[in-house]
Design an enzyme around this catalytic site. Structure first.
Site, short mmCIF file in Angstrom:
data_model
loop_
_atom_site.label_atom_id
_atom_site.label_comp_id
_atom_site.label_asym_id
_atom_site.label_seq_id
_atom_site.Cartn_x
_atom_site.Cartn_y
_atom_site.Cartn_z
N GLY A 31 -20.77 -23.83 39.16
CA GLY A 31 -21.86 -23.88 37.77
C GLY A 31 -21.34 -24.04 37.05
O GLY A 31 -19.54 -24.23 36.85
N GLY A 34 -20.10 -20.68 32.24
CA GLY A 34 -21.09 -20.06 31.12
C GLY A 34 -22.13 -19.82 31.56
O GLY A 34 -23.14 -19.33 30.89
N SER A 35 -22.30 -20.13 33.12
CA SER A 35 -23.63 -20.02 33.55
C SER A 35 -24.12 -19.14 34.72
O SER A 35 -24.79 -18.92 34.68
CB SER A 35 -23.59 -21.10 34.34
OG SER A 35 -22.92 -21.49 35.29
N SER A 105 -16.26 -25.49 40.21
CA SER A 105 -15.70 -26.17 41.57
C SER A 105 -16.62 -27.43 40.80
O SER A 105 -17.48 -27.17 42.00
CB SER A 105 -16.15 -26.20 42.75
OG SER A 105 -16.91 -24.88 42.26
#
Length: 202
Positions: A31, A34-35, A105
């Site tokens: 993600g 900060g997700s 990623s």
């Protein structure tokens, strides 16, 4: 490679799995920055630990302090970063562990590469789906602010692409949901698909 032969060992992954009473796998959290990837992964590992499971958590920032400290953030370096992590995660699976990884990623081909390193069912892609506006609002490391000030280039989601998973095994929409609820989604998946058993059921 020439003159290099894989050395088989007497203690196999299957034997280690029987000892740990769990099915080893990679929980691959992906993600935007900060997700909530690392936060949720940490909560999942704590629940697994309390359940008596054997785990290890590989976090993006931590890995860049050691194994990948020679890599930058160009597209080539990001690819190599994930390649190395994939190979390390594969070893943890062979050790019979449930390995959790928290990395942006951004490229599908790199995540697919890691998935192809292990056997079917041993790679569980977990998409922590948080809108970039929410990630920037949180900005736990102050990175988005630096990007907006021109201090950081090639930042995923701003001037470098993020390719969302198409068919992740677990899709966590991380808005208006608690960390506890998000981590429970992962734990429930692992129980339902027989990667782990509840401590009382062993």
């Amino acid at each position: 490679m020439k003159n290099i032969v894989w050395h088989d060992t007497k203690i196999t992954k299957e034997k280690r799995s029987r000892l740990t009473k769990q099915k080893p796998c990679i929980l691959w959290f992906t993600g935007l920055s900060g997700s909530g990837k690392s936060t949720i992964a940490n909560a999942v590992e704590e629940k697994l630990y309390n359940n008596g499971n054997y785990t290890y958590l590989l976090d993006g920032d931590n890995i860049r302090h050691g194994l990948n400290k020679d890599l930058g953030f160009s597209e080539e370096d990001r690819v190599e970063n994930i390649r190395r992590i994939g190979e390390v995660a594969k070893l943890f699976v062979d050790a019979g562990l449930i390995v959790l990884t928290a990395f942006i990623s951004p490229f599908r081909k790199d995540r697919d590469f890691v998935g192809n390193l292990v056997e079917d069912g041993e790679f569980i892609e977990i998409f922590v789906d948080t809108p970039i506006e929410e990630c920037e609002r949180r900005d736990p490391k102050g990175l988005y602010k630096k990007v907006r000030n021109g201090e950081i280039k090639n930042f995923t989601g701003i001037d470098s692409p993020y390719e969302s998973p198409i068919n992740p095994e677990i899709h966590i929409k991380n808005v208006d949901i608690s960390v506890d609820e998000a981590s429970d989604i992962v734990i429930e998946y692992l129980i339902k698909n027989k990667y782990i058993r509840k401590k009382d059921d062993r």
